[in-house]
Scaffold this motif. Structure first.
Motif, short mmCIF file in Angstrom:
data_model
loop_
_atom_site.label_atom_id
_atom_site.label_comp_id
_atom_site.label_asym_id
_atom_site.label_seq_id
_atom_site.Cartn_x
_atom_site.Cartn_y
_atom_site.Cartn_z
N LEU A 66 47.52 42.85 37.72
CA LEU A 66 46.40 41.91 37.70
C LEU A 66 46.28 41.18 39.03
CD1 LEU A 66 44.18 40.76 35.81
CD2 LEU A 66 45.69 38.82 35.45
N TYR A 67 47.41 40.73 39.58
CA TYR A 67 47.36 40.04 40.88
C TYR A 67 46.86 40.96 41.98
CZ TYR A 67 49.85 35.96 39.04
OH TYR A 67 50.19 34.83 38.34
N LEU A 68 47.24 42.24 41.95
CA LEU A 68 46.75 43.19 42.96
C LEU A 68 45.24 43.35 42.86
CD1 LEU A 68 49.47 46.00 42.88
CD2 LEU A 68 49.00 44.41 44.76
N MET A 69 44.71 43.41 41.64
CA MET A 69 43.27 43.53 41.47
C MET A 69 42.55 42.28 41.96
SD MET A 69 42.60 45.67 37.92
CE MET A 69 43.62 44.69 36.80
N ARG A 70 43.11 41.11 41.68
CA ARG A 70 42.50 39.87 42.16
C ARG A 70 42.49 39.81 43.69
NH1 ARG A 70 45.16 34.99 38.52
NH2 ARG A 70 43.84 35.22 36.65
N ILE A 71 43.60 40.18 44.30
CA ILE A 71 43.69 40.12 45.76
C ILE A 71 42.73 41.14 46.40
CG2 ILE A 71 45.22 40.58 47.73
CD1 ILE A 71 47.49 39.36 45.99
N ALA A 72 42.62 42.31 45.79
CA ALA A 72 41.66 43.31 46.30
C ALA A 72 40.25 42.75 46.26
CB ALA A 72 41.75 44.59 45.47
N SER A 73 39.89 42.07 45.19
CA SER A 73 38.57 41.44 45.09
C SER A 73 38.38 40.39 46.18
CB SER A 73 38.40 40.80 43.70
OG SER A 73 37.20 40.08 43.63
N ALA A 74 39.41 39.58 46.41
CA ALA A 74 39.33 38.52 47.43
C ALA A 74 39.09 39.10 48.81
CB ALA A 74 40.61 37.68 47.42
#
Length: 509
Positions: free
Chosen positions: A141-149
Motif C-alpha cells: 500500500l505504501y509503495l502504491m501511495r508513493i508511486a502516486s505522489a
C-alpha cells in the motif's frame, strides 16, 4: 530600459525537472506515510482495483450492494479482503486513534475481494498497482501511495515549467502552489485516482494557458514541448475518472474564453496544436464512450438527502462545505483542516483573483469569474437530475479539476498587467507561497494529531499512541522543509520570458 539576458545557470537549475519533481514529491510522500492504512476515502476499493489491474483482471463479477453501490469482485490474495476492516474502528470517529486497527495481514490464498471502483478507467491503477502486486500488505500500500505522489509531482513540475515559459517564474510557482491545496497533496499521496485527476488538470490548464499566451509579446515560435505537455497531461486527465473527459473539454473552453479571439485564431493556425488537439479529442471521445458503456456513470447513493426540498437550493446551501472540502477535509471526511488553513488559503486564492481581475484585461477577468461560477454551478449540474431519488453524493474535491483554474488564470492576468504594477509581482508571489506553505504545515500537523492522540486528545503528537513510519517529528519537519523551500524558491527566482530552449531573465536597468 528593459534588457533581455540569458537565464543564469542558477535559475535554470531551480526550474529543472529534478528540482521541481523532488520539491512536489516531498509533501505527497509525507502524506503517504502520515495517513494510516486505508484512511483515505474509498482507498480500500481503489487499492483492490489497482492490484487486480496488475493481476491481469480488467473486469470481475458485478453485483449491487445492500447500500446501492455497484461492486465488482476480483480474485486476489486474501490479505486484500482485510482492507475495509483495517479502517473500520477509526473511520468517521475523529476521537479514536489509528492504533485501534487490526494488523493488515492475511494468507496469500486467492479469494473474492469486492471493490466499488471496478468500472473506473484503468490508467491510475496501471501506474500504481505494481506496488500492491509486488508486495501484499502494508508495504504494498505504501509503495502504491508513493508511486502516486511521484506521478503527481511530475505533473505539478510540468505545470510550473509550462507557465514559466510565458509569465514570471515566481508567479508560475505561486499559482501552482495555490492550486495544489492541502487536499490535492493529501490525495496525491494516496491510492485514489482523484489526486492524479487534479494534478493532471493543473498541468492541462497550465499548458493551454502557455500555448494561448505564447505569442502575446512577439515571442519565438511556440515550443513543441508545450503541445506534447498538453497531449500527455490531457490523456492522463481523460483516462482517470468518470467525469474527467468532461473536465478536459470544460478547461479548453474556459481557457479559450479567457484570451482574445485573435489569440485563439493564431493557436488554431498552428498545425502541431491542431494535430495534438484532434488526437486529444479522440482520446476524450473514446474515454467517454468506454465510461458510458461500462456502467461507471450509474447513480451513486447520496450522503445528503433533499427531503422534498428544492434540490438547487439544497445543493447551493452546501457550497461552503464543498469549499472547505476543496481546501482540506481529510480522512473519511472526519477531519477538517484548522481554521487557519482555510483562512490562509482563501486569502491566497481571492487575493490572486482580486489582483488579477483589477490589473488584467477584461478577457482575463471574464475567464477568472466564469471559472469561479463554473466551480459553484458544477455540483448543481451534476447532482440535480438524480437528487430527489438518490440524494447528494458530491464532495468538494470532485470540482477541483475546474477550481484549480482560478489561481492559474489569476497569475497569468497579473503577469499581463505587470507593467502597471511591476514591483507587485515578487510581493504577490512570495506572499502566496508563504500563506500556502504555512497553511499546508498546519493542515498536516492537525491531521496527524487526529490519528496520534485523537481530535480531543491534546497536542502531544510525538507521544501519541499511534505513530506513522519514520515518526511524527520527522514527517512534520519534512513538511516544514517543503514550506520553507517553496518560499525560498519563489524568492530566489527572477522575472523571465520564454524561448524555445528555456527561460530568459528580464532585468531592469
Amino acid at each position: 530600459m528593459d534588457v533581455i539576458t540569458t537565464t543564469s545557470t542558477h535559475q535554470r537549475w531551480l526550474l529543472s525537472w529534478p528540482v521541481l519533481i523532488v520539491l512536489f514529491a516531498v509533501p505527497g510522500i509525507a502524506w503517504a506515510l502520515a495517513s494510516p492504512l486505508f484512511s483515505v476515502p474509498d482507498e480500500p476499493s481503489h487499492a483492490v482495483k489497482a492490484v487486480a489491474t496488475w493481476s491481469g483482471q480488467a473486469s470481475g463479477d458485478d453485483a449491487t450492494s445492500a447500500d446501492g453501490h455497484l461492486t465488482t469482485t476480483f480474485q486476489l490474495p486474501a490479505v486484500w479482503a482485510q482492507a475495509t476492516i483495517v479502517r473500520e474502528c477509526f473511520a468517521f470517529s475523529p476521537d479514536v486513534t489509528a492504533d485501534c486497527s487490526p494488523p493488515f495481514a492475511g494468507p496469500n490464498t486467492v479469494t473474492g475481494v469486492e471493490s466499488t471502483a471496478g468500472h473506473y478507467p484503468p490508467l491510475f491503477y496501471a501506474l500504481v498497482g505494481w506496488g500492491g502486486r509486488l508486495s501484499s500488505g502494508p508495504t504494498g500500500l505504501y509503495l502504491m501511495r508513493i508511486a502516486s505522489a511521484v506521478v503527481c509531482a511530475a505533473l505539478l513540475a510540468t505545470a510550473v515549467r509550462s507557465l514559466a515559459t510565458v509569465i514570471d517564474p515566481r508567479l508560475a510557482v505561486a499559482g501552482t502552489l495555490v492550486a495544489a491545496t492541502p487536499m490535492v497533496l493529501f490525495l496525491a499521496g494516496s491510492v485514489n485516482p482523484n489526486g492524479l485527476e487534479v494534478c493532471s488538470a493543473i498541468a492541462v490548464w497550465s499548458a493551454l494557458l502557455a500555448i494561448a499566451h505564447h505569442d502575446d509579446h512577439g515571442r519565438t515560435p511556440r515550443p513543441r514541448s508545450l503541445i506534447v505537455t498538453m497531449v500527455v497531461a490531457g490523456v492522463a486527465l481523460a483516462l482517470t475518472r468518470t467525469l474527467s473527459p468532461a473536465f478536459l473539454a470544460a478547461i479548453a473552453v474556459l481557457v479559450a474564453v479567457s484570451v482574445p479571439a485573435e489569440s485563439v485564431r493564431r493557436v488554431l493556425r498552428d498545425r502541431s496544436f491542431v494535430i495534438g488537439g484532434v488526437a486529444l479529442a479522440a482520446v476524450g471521445a473514446l474515454a467517454t464512450a468506454s465510461i458510458v458503456l461500462s456502467g461507471a456513470l450509474a447513480s451513486t447513493p447520496g450522503r445528503i438527502g433533499v427531503d422534498g426540498k428544492n434540490p438547487v437550493v439544497v445543493i447551493l446551501g452546501e457550497t461552503s462545505g464543498y469549499l472547505a472540502e476543496m481546501i482540506g477535509v481529510f480522512g473519511w471526511l472526519d477531519t477538517s483542516a484548522p481554521a487557519f488553513t482555510s483562512f490562509a488559503w482563501l486569502a491566497a486564492v481571492f487575493g490572486l483573483l482580486a489582483v488579477g481581475c483589477v490589473i488584467g484585461t477584461r478577457r482575463d477577468a471574464l475567464g477568472i469569474l466564469l471559472t469561479l461560477g463554473a466551480t459553484i454551478a458544477l455540483p448543481v449540474i451534476i447532482q440535480y437530475p438524480s437528487a430527489a431519488a438518490q440524494g447528494l453524493p458530491w464532495q468538494g474535491r470532485y470540482a477541483l479539476p475546474i477550481a484549480v483554474g482560478i489561481p492559474l488564470l489569476s497569475v497569468v492576468a497579473i503577469d499581463r498587467g505587470r507593467a502597471l504594477v511591476r514591483s507587485l509581482t515578487p510581493r504577490v508571489a512570495v506572499a502566496s507561497a508563504t500563506l500556502t506553505g504555512a497553511a499546508t504545515v498546519a493542515a498536516f500537523a492537525w491531521t496527524l494529531r487526529r490519528y496520534t492522540t485523537g481530535a480531543t486528545g491534546g497536542l502531544r503528537i510525538t507521544s501519541g499512541s499511534w505513530q506513522p513510519p519514520g515518526g511524527s517529528v520527522l514527517l512534520i519537519a519534512t513538511m516544514i522543509g517543503f514550506a520553507v523551500a517553496t518560499v525560498g524558491l519563489t524568492a530566489a527566482l527572477r522575472r523571465g520570458s520564454a524561448t524555445h530552449d528555456g527561460l530568459e531573465t528580464e532585468t531592469t536597468g
